[in-house]
Design an enzyme around this catalytic site. Structure first.
Site, short mmCIF file in Angstrom:
data_model
loop_
_atom_site.label_atom_id
_atom_site.label_comp_id
_atom_site.label_asym_id
_atom_site.label_seq_id
_atom_site.Cartn_x
_atom_site.Cartn_y
_atom_site.Cartn_z
N ARG A 1 0.86 -1.19 0.00
CA ARG A 1 0.00 0.00 0.00
C ARG A 1 0.88 1.23 0.00
O ARG A 1 1.72 1.41 0.89
CB ARG A 1 -0.91 0.05 1.23
CG ARG A 1 -1.67 1.38 1.27
CD ARG A 1 -2.68 1.44 2.36
NE ARG A 1 -2.15 1.70 3.66
CZ ARG A 1 -2.18 2.89 4.29
NH1 ARG A 1 -2.70 3.95 3.70
NH2 ARG A 1 -1.70 3.01 5.49
N HIS B 1 -3.01 10.61 1.24
CA HIS B 1 -2.41 10.40 2.57
C HIS B 1 -1.83 11.74 3.01
O HIS B 1 -0.64 11.89 3.24
CB HIS B 1 -1.35 9.29 2.49
CG HIS B 1 -1.01 8.66 3.81
ND1 HIS B 1 -1.07 7.30 4.04
CD2 HIS B 1 -0.57 9.20 4.98
CE1 HIS B 1 -0.69 7.04 5.28
NE2 HIS B 1 -0.38 8.18 5.87
N GLU C 1 -7.02 7.68 6.91
CA GLU C 1 -7.27 8.29 8.22
C GLU C 1 -7.80 9.72 8.14
O GLU C 1 -7.19 10.65 8.68
CB GLU C 1 -6.00 8.28 9.07
CG GLU C 1 -5.49 6.90 9.37
CD GLU C 1 -4.34 6.89 10.37
OE1 GLU C 1 -3.95 7.97 10.86
OE2 GLU C 1 -3.84 5.80 10.68
N TYR D 1 -3.26 1.30 16.32
CA TYR D 1 -2.02 1.34 17.11
C TYR D 1 -2.31 1.05 18.57
O TYR D 1 -1.94 0.01 19.09
CB TYR D 1 -1.29 2.67 16.90
CG TYR D 1 -0.72 2.75 15.50
CD1 TYR D 1 0.54 2.24 15.22
CD2 TYR D 1 -1.46 3.28 14.45
CE1 TYR D 1 1.06 2.27 13.93
CE2 TYR D 1 -0.95 3.31 13.15
CZ TYR D 1 0.31 2.80 12.90
OH TYR D 1 0.82 2.82 11.63
#
Ligand code: FCB
Length: 454
Positions: A93, A137, A182, A303
């Site tokens: 990715r 991103h 995100e 995480y």
């Protein structure tokens, strides 16, 4: 190009592979990166500036680090693909830098930028690695930020045009696409989480809504232009826990913004109730349907749990809270809690009913080569093993998880901490740009091999 993986002396504990019972042989193993964090060459090949070049120039990053060189992946991508081949991953990715393709964000197309990703994609395919392309991103072209960025509803049109360009150019070879990485993290943090700035509340809601609309529009474009496309979006999902019982309501609100602001409208068709007062002023007729487009998978980054407290002076009235003492922590002070990962996978599976790919999970530290030049990182191995085993247990309990990507292939630029923290399976010497596979690299290669032998 061949790369060599150093032999290092390792203890038995740090060589033990994950004990897996539920993952199928066709489970996908991969690694993730992002454009700004590894590419460097920010002023080469016709690339325009992104907002991250600006943040770096303004000294917002630890040690005044910048992305100018980063891992120099722009020039060393062939070596990096060779590393992935040695690792034995099925998928990679990466993200495309929007300002490399469209230096001003829209309008003039930069052929040199397009050609860079052609080379990367072709090298991946030649190595038998499937490219997973993420459109965004975080490196928004600065020229678009200057026109209002995500605060402007026009951003939906800009993003759709960019997605169209990507689909037309790479859709013959790339089938796996993610729209955003995100979104809750970049919207919360760029809108001053924790700062005393109530005007940020409305900016936050605009950003959320426009990014959601841009997601929906990009899904439609990719679906129309790329036969056989498999499309998802990537969300950072962590339990948000109250620091004290008095912080329960703040943690619930924080959790809605962190975990649900994007996946709920994208995959379920509506915003969480608790967010509606803020979103309503920006909602136009037909918007929920524009956002809620059929998706093929949920990309989940995980995480560690986050602690929240009430803070009337902060944006939306919530803020980072204190953690209970005594939690196990990584060397960069992130809590280690593999069972929370397993629970998150089950929750996301039940709520959204989509196949899940874990598109990021990893361990930050301060690795350095030892006297022999080897980088020995048993902490990362233990972390990955525990988290992979927790994932396996979640699959045994019914979660439909189909792949797992480690963050990250390489040590790289980290958003606030620059080069001071290291997440890679591969050590990068930032003076020479030499890559040194860490002990965890060899371990992950063996774990993949064992998992695929079943
Ligand atoms: C995630 C980001 C990724 C990296 C890791 C450590 O939130 O998506 O780019 O910074 O954290």
């Amino acid at each position: 190009m061949a790369v060599s993986i150093p032999e290092t002396a390792a203890s038995e504990a740090s060589t033990k592979l994950p004990a897996l019972t539920a993952l199928k042989r066709e489970f996908i193993w991969g690694v993730s990166t992002s454009s700004f964090q590894i590419e460097g060459a920010t002023q080469e090949g016709g690339r325009g500036p992104s907002i991250w070049d600006t943040y770096c120039r303004d000294g917002e990053i630890k040690n005044h680090d910048t992305g100018d060189v980063a891992c120099d992946h722009y020039h060393r991508y062939a070596e990096d693909v060779a590393l992935m081949k040695a690792l034995g991953v099925q998928a990679y990715r990466f993200s495309v830098a929007w300002p490399r393709l469209l230096p001003q964000g829209r309008g003039a197309i930069n052929e040199q930028g397009l050609a860079f990703y052609d080379r990367l994609i072709d090298a991946l395919l030649a190595a038998g690695i499937e490219p997973w392309l993420c459109l965004y991103h975080w490196d928004l072209p600065q020229a678009l930020e200057d026109q209002g960025g995500w605060m402007s509803r026009e951003s939906v049109v800009w993003f759709t045009d960019y997605a169209t360009l990507v689909a037309k150019r790479y859709g013959d070879r790339v089938k796996r696409f993610a729209t955003f990485n995100e979104p809750s993290i970049f919207s919360l943090f760029s809108r001053s989480l924790g700062k005393r700035d109530h005007s940020a509340d409305d900016k936050l809601h605009r950003t959320i809504h426009h990014v959601n609309l841009a997601h929906g529009a990009a899904v439609d474009v990719l679906r129309a232009l790329v036969p056989g496309a498999s499309i998802g979006s990537i969300h950072n999902v962590q339990p948000i826990l109250p620091s004290t019982p008095a912080d329960a309501a703040a943690a619930e609100l924080f959790g809605a913004y962190w975990n649900q602001a994007y996946p709920d409208p994208q995959f379920l068709g509506s915003y969480p109730e608790i967010m509606l007062p803020g979103i309503q002023p920006h909602l136009q007729p037909g918007d929920p349907e524009r956002i809620h487009r059929p998706a093929d998978w949920f990309g989940l980054n995980h995480y560690s749990p986050v602690y929240a407290k009430a803070d009337p002076d902060a944006m939306m009235g919530f803020n980072w809270g204190d953690r209970p003492p005594g939690l196990p922590l990584t060397p960069i002070d992130w809590p280690i809690n593999a069972p929370a990962f397993g629970e998150t996978l089950l929750k996301v599976h039940k709520r959204y009913k989509l196949p899940i790919y874990v598109t990021e999970n990893g361990y930050g530290s301060h690795d350095q080569p030892d006297a022999s030049g080897a980088v020995v990182d048993p902490g990362r191995i233990g972390f990955l093993r525990d988290y992979i085993e927790a994932m396996d247990r979640a699959v045994a309990a019914g979660a439909d998880v189909r792949g797992y990507f480690v963050w990250s292939l390489l040590d790289n630029f980290e958003w606030d901490s620059g080069y001071s923290v290291r997440f890679g399976l591969t050590y990068v010497d930032y003076n020479t740009l030499q890559r040194i596979p860490k002990t965890s690299f060899r371990w992950f290669a063996e774990a993949i091999k064992a998992a695929r032998q079943g």
